[in-house]
Design a protein around this motif. Structure first.
Motif, PDB file in Angstrom:
ATOM      1  N   PHE A  93      13.748  35.987 -13.471  1.00 44.88           N
ATOM      2  CA  PHE A  93      13.914  36.355 -12.067  1.00 44.88           C
ATOM      3  C   PHE A  93      12.936  37.421 -11.574  1.00 44.88           C
ATOM      4  N   PRO A  94      12.706  38.514 -12.325  1.00 38.60           N
ATOM      5  CA  PRO A  94      11.821  39.565 -11.799  1.00 38.60           C
ATOM      6  C   PRO A  94      10.384  39.110 -11.563  1.00 38.60           C
ATOM      7  N   TYR A  95       9.968  38.004 -12.192  1.00 39.21           N
ATOM      8  CA  TYR A  95       8.567  37.589 -12.142  1.00 39.21           C
ATOM      9  C   TYR A  95       8.312  36.422 -11.192  1.00 39.21           C
ATOM     10  N   LEU A  96       9.367  35.898 -10.566  1.00 33.62           N
ATOM     11  CA  LEU A  96       9.224  34.727  -9.702  1.00 33.62           C
ATOM     12  C   LEU A  96       9.616  35.074  -8.280  1.00 33.62           C
ATOM     13  N   SER A  97       8.748  34.726  -7.333  1.00 27.89           N
ATOM     14  CA  SER A  97       9.053  34.951  -5.927  1.00 27.89           C
ATOM     15  C   SER A  97      10.031  33.881  -5.440  1.00 27.89           C
ATOM     16  N   ASP A  98      10.560  34.081  -4.256  1.00 26.61           N
ATOM     17  CA  ASP A  98      11.467  33.082  -3.671  1.00 26.61           C
ATOM     18  C   ASP A  98      10.761  31.740  -3.539  1.00 26.61           C
ATOM     19  N   GLU A  99       9.491  31.792  -3.126  1.00 29.19           N
ATOM     20  CA  GLU A  99       8.729  30.546  -2.959  1.00 29.19           C
ATOM     21  C   GLU A  99       8.517  29.861  -4.299  1.00 29.19           C
ATOM     22  N   GLU A 100       8.209  30.630  -5.339  1.00 25.31           N
ATOM     23  CA  GLU A 100       7.999  30.037  -6.662  1.00 25.31           C
ATOM     24  C   GLU A 100       9.283  29.407  -7.198  1.00 25.31           C
ATOM     25  N   ARG A 101      10.392  30.086  -7.012  1.00 26.69           N
ATOM     26  CA  ARG A 101      11.657  29.503  -7.465  1.00 26.69           C
ATOM     27  C   ARG A 101      11.974  28.216  -6.725  1.00 26.69           C
ATOM     28  N   ALA A 102      11.656  28.183  -5.424  1.00 29.19           N
ATOM     29  CA  ALA A 102      11.889  26.974  -4.622  1.00 29.19           C
ATOM     30  C   ALA A 102      10.996  25.826  -5.075  1.00 29.19           C
ATOM     31  N   ASN A 103       9.823  26.157  -5.605  1.00 29.39           N
ATOM     32  CA  ASN A 103       8.868  25.134  -6.063  1.00 29.39           C
ATOM     33  C   ASN A 103       9.039  24.789  -7.542  1.00 29.39           C
ATOM     34  N   ASN A 104      10.148  25.236  -8.133  1.00 25.65           N
ATOM     35  CA  ASN A 104      10.453  24.936  -9.545  1.00 25.65           C
ATOM     36  C   ASN A 104       9.452  25.561 -10.512  1.00 25.65           C
ATOM     37  N   THR A 105       8.890  26.702 -10.127  1.00 29.87           N
ATOM     38  CA  THR A 105       8.013  27.434 -11.042  1.00 29.87           C
ATOM     39  C   THR A 105       8.879  28.204 -12.037  1.00 29.87           C
ATOM     40  N   ARG A 106       8.511  28.130 -13.302  1.00 33.20           N
ATOM     41  CA  ARG A 106       9.270  28.788 -14.362  1.00 33.20           C
ATOM     42  C   ARG A 106       8.324  29.495 -15.325  1.00 33.20           C
ATOM     43  N   LEU A 107       8.866  30.364 -16.161  1.00 30.38           N
ATOM     44  CA  LEU A 107       8.099  30.983 -17.233  1.00 30.38           C
ATOM     45  C   LEU A 107       8.206  30.099 -18.464  1.00 30.38           C
ATOM     46  N   ALA A 108       7.072  29.600 -18.940  1.00 25.24           N
ATOM     47  CA  ALA A 108       7.078  28.639 -20.044  1.00 25.24           C
ATOM     48  C   ALA A 108       7.668  29.229 -21.320  1.00 25.24           C
ATOM     49  N   CYS A 109       7.556  30.551 -21.485  1.00 24.96           N
ATOM     50  CA  CYS A 109       8.085  31.163 -22.709  1.00 24.96           C
ATOM     51  C   CYS A 109       9.604  31.225 -22.716  1.00 24.96           C
ATOM     52  N   GLN A 110      10.229  31.052 -21.553  1.00 24.38           N
ATOM     53  CA  GLN A 110      11.680  31.166 -21.450  1.00 24.38           C
ATOM     54  C   GLN A 110      12.384  29.811 -21.354  1.00 24.38           C
ATOM     55  N   VAL A 111      11.613  28.745 -21.258  1.00 24.95           N
ATOM     56  CA  VAL A 111      12.187  27.405 -21.126  1.00 24.95           C
ATOM     57  C   VAL A 111      12.151  26.702 -22.477  1.00 24.95           C
ATOM     58  N   LYS A 112      13.315  26.367 -23.018  1.00 22.41           N
ATOM     59  CA  LYS A 112      13.388  25.634 -24.276  1.00 22.41           C
ATOM     60  C   LYS A 112      13.348  24.137 -23.982  1.00 22.41           C
ATOM     61  N   ILE A 113      12.546  23.405 -24.753  1.00 18.26           N
ATOM     62  CA  ILE A 113      12.401  21.958 -24.540  1.00 18.26           C
ATOM     63  C   ILE A 113      13.566  21.230 -25.197  1.00 18.26           C
ATOM     64  N   LYS A 114      14.377  20.602 -24.356  1.00 19.74           N
ATOM     65  CA  LYS A 114      15.541  19.867 -24.865  1.00 19.74           C
ATOM     66  C   LYS A 114      15.478  18.375 -24.539  1.00 19.74           C
ATOM     67  N   LYS A 115      14.552  18.000 -23.638  1.00 20.26           N
ATOM     68  CA  LYS A 115      14.423  16.601 -23.237  1.00 20.26           C
ATOM     69  C   LYS A 115      13.020  16.381 -22.692  1.00 20.26           C
ATOM     70  N   ASP A 116      12.702  15.144 -22.333  1.00 23.45           N
ATOM     71  CA  ASP A 116      11.384  14.842 -21.769  1.00 23.45           C
ATOM     72  C   ASP A 116      11.151  15.672 -20.516  1.00 23.45           C
ATOM     73  N   LEU A 117       9.916  16.187 -20.400  1.00 24.91           N
ATOM     74  CA  LEU A 117       9.566  17.038 -19.263  1.00 24.91           C
ATOM     75  C   LEU A 117       8.344  16.527 -18.531  1.00 24.91           C
ATOM     76  N   SER A 118       8.283  16.847 -17.251  1.00 28.65           N
ATOM     77  CA  SER A 118       7.087  16.619 -16.446  1.00 28.65           C
ATOM     78  C   SER A 118       6.698  17.966 -15.851  1.00 28.65           C
ATOM     79  N   ILE A 119       5.472  18.434 -16.162  1.00 31.26           N
ATOM     80  CA  ILE A 119       5.045  19.758 -15.705  1.00 31.26           C
ATOM     81  C   ILE A 119       3.692  19.679 -15.016  1.00 31.26           C
ATOM     82  N   MET A 120       3.384  20.725 -14.239  1.00 29.31           N
ATOM     83  CA  MET A 120       2.089  20.844 -13.565  1.00 29.31           C
ATOM     84  C   MET A 120       1.486  22.194 -13.929  1.00 29.31           C
TER      85      MET A 120
END
Length: 370
Positions: A93-120
């Protein structure tokens, strides 16, 4: 014997529970093979699930920036995840703006891969590489800053002056894991087989302690990069540059790159702040550059000069020196841009000075470091 039986029984139960938890964890967290689609099919990966997205990508040669080495404390490893991976975590949360959260921007180090993903990710990250080099030299340029020059052999690095590289720190002493830290490249882009960094000792710092106390000339070293968007703008505006300490690094690269390319018609004012004379460095190099480049002006300043140093240059906080020069020396220049590299506090203070002198924040470019 009873006094022995009770502790042994508790230990046996605890050991059994630990083994059970470990077994359950392996079953529950066995996500099998998962696929990662990058940039709508530009690249596809098939990996084992269960790890963080950042480390999984790097294991496949796709490197996202990460100044903290994946600990979730720098906010650099942002990417857009088009697949639903759950809500934003408190660590993100501290590193993502409202716009980034709305655009599904995430920190890759905090997201665990549990299923197929599509990223940009930004296209330029496909050009990031991992380099193995040999330390050519380590020089003490101040009491707490070392200049480290690395030869990457037949490999070549293509970068724009102002960018940074990530140093991979191996386990040492009580440090049991690999770590990564980001350092601006201080060498010129024209030297494609070498990478130079200026590394200041931070008390307790994992990377800086390793560099200052363990790294030796001739050692093998791992680097990942280049990364970053801090670079000079392709305009005719006068460049007002401010740095302190190891913030010298990107400006050294930018200035020598400009001089080598003959971009000497552009006006550059470079303010460098330090506490005492022992914290100043590259004075001779900057003076030599100033003598060859009529539109380059180097202004070092000491905030706490010592009596025995007999300092005759500018004295005071770098923000006060900047304000004075903007009012008295550069007020006649209509078009100006600000370039900053240093601590967040220094940068915020300089932005206020720029703003009060008519340089808006959209004309200010900076590289903050803690």
């Amino acid at each position: 014997m009873d006094f022995l039986i009770a502790p042994l029984t508790v230990a046996a139960i605890a050991g059994g529970l630990a083994a059970l938890i470990s077994a359950v964890d392996k079953v529950v967290n066995n996500y099998g093979d998962v696929k990662i689609d990058i940039n709508n099919g530009k690249k596809e990966l098939e990996i084992k699930g269960g790890e963080a997205l950042l480390s999984s990508l790097s294991s496949e040669g796709i490197y996202l920036p990460s100044a903290c080495g994946g600990r979730g404390s720098c906010g650099a490893c942002k990417c857009q995840i088009e697949t639903d991976v759950g809500p934003v975590l408190p660590t993100e949360f501290p590193y993502l703006s409202d716009e980034e959260r709305a655009n599904n921007t995430r920190l890759a180090c905090q997201v665990k891969i549990k299923k197929d993903l599509s990223i940009m990710i930004p296209e330029e990250l496909f050009n990031v590489k991992q380099f193995t080099g040999s330390v050519l030299s380590i020089k003490n340029i101040t009491h707490d800053i070392k200049e480290v020059l690395v030869d990457i052999g037949e490999e070549t690095i293509e970068f724009t002056s102002g960018m940074y590289i990530q140093l991979i720190v191996p386990p040492y002493g009580k440090i049991k894991d690999y770590n990564q830290r980001a350092y601006s490249i201080s060498s010129s882009p024209s030297d494609k087989n070498k990478i130079e960094m200026l590394i200041r000792l931070v008390p307790g710092g994992i990377a800086t302690t390793w560099v200052h106390n363990f790294l030796k000339e001739g050692d093998k070293i791992e680097l990942v990069g280049p990364f970053g968007e801090f670079q000079k703008q392709e305009t005719d505006a006068a460049m007002i540059c401010i740095a302190g300490g190891s913030g010298m690094a990107p400006f050294k690269s930018i200035l020598y790159d400009m001089f080598e390319k003959g971009e000497t018609e552009r006006e550059v004012w470079y303010f460098f702040g330090a506490r005492t004379l022992k914290d100043l460095f590259y004075l001779e190099e900057m003076r030599e550059l100033e003598a060859k480049w009529k539109n380059f002006h180097f202004i070092p300043a000491l905030s706490e000069p010592q009596e025995d140093e007999k300092w005759t240059g500018e004295t005071g906080l770098i923000t006060d020196i900047l304000d004075k020069y903007l009012k008295e020396k550069t007020s006649h220049i209509e078009s100006k841009e600000g370039y900053l590299c240093g601590s967040p506090g220094m940068i915020n203070a300089c932005i206020e000075v720029f703003d009060s002198n008519g340089i808006s924040e959209d004309k200010i470019y900076y590289d903050k470091f803690a």
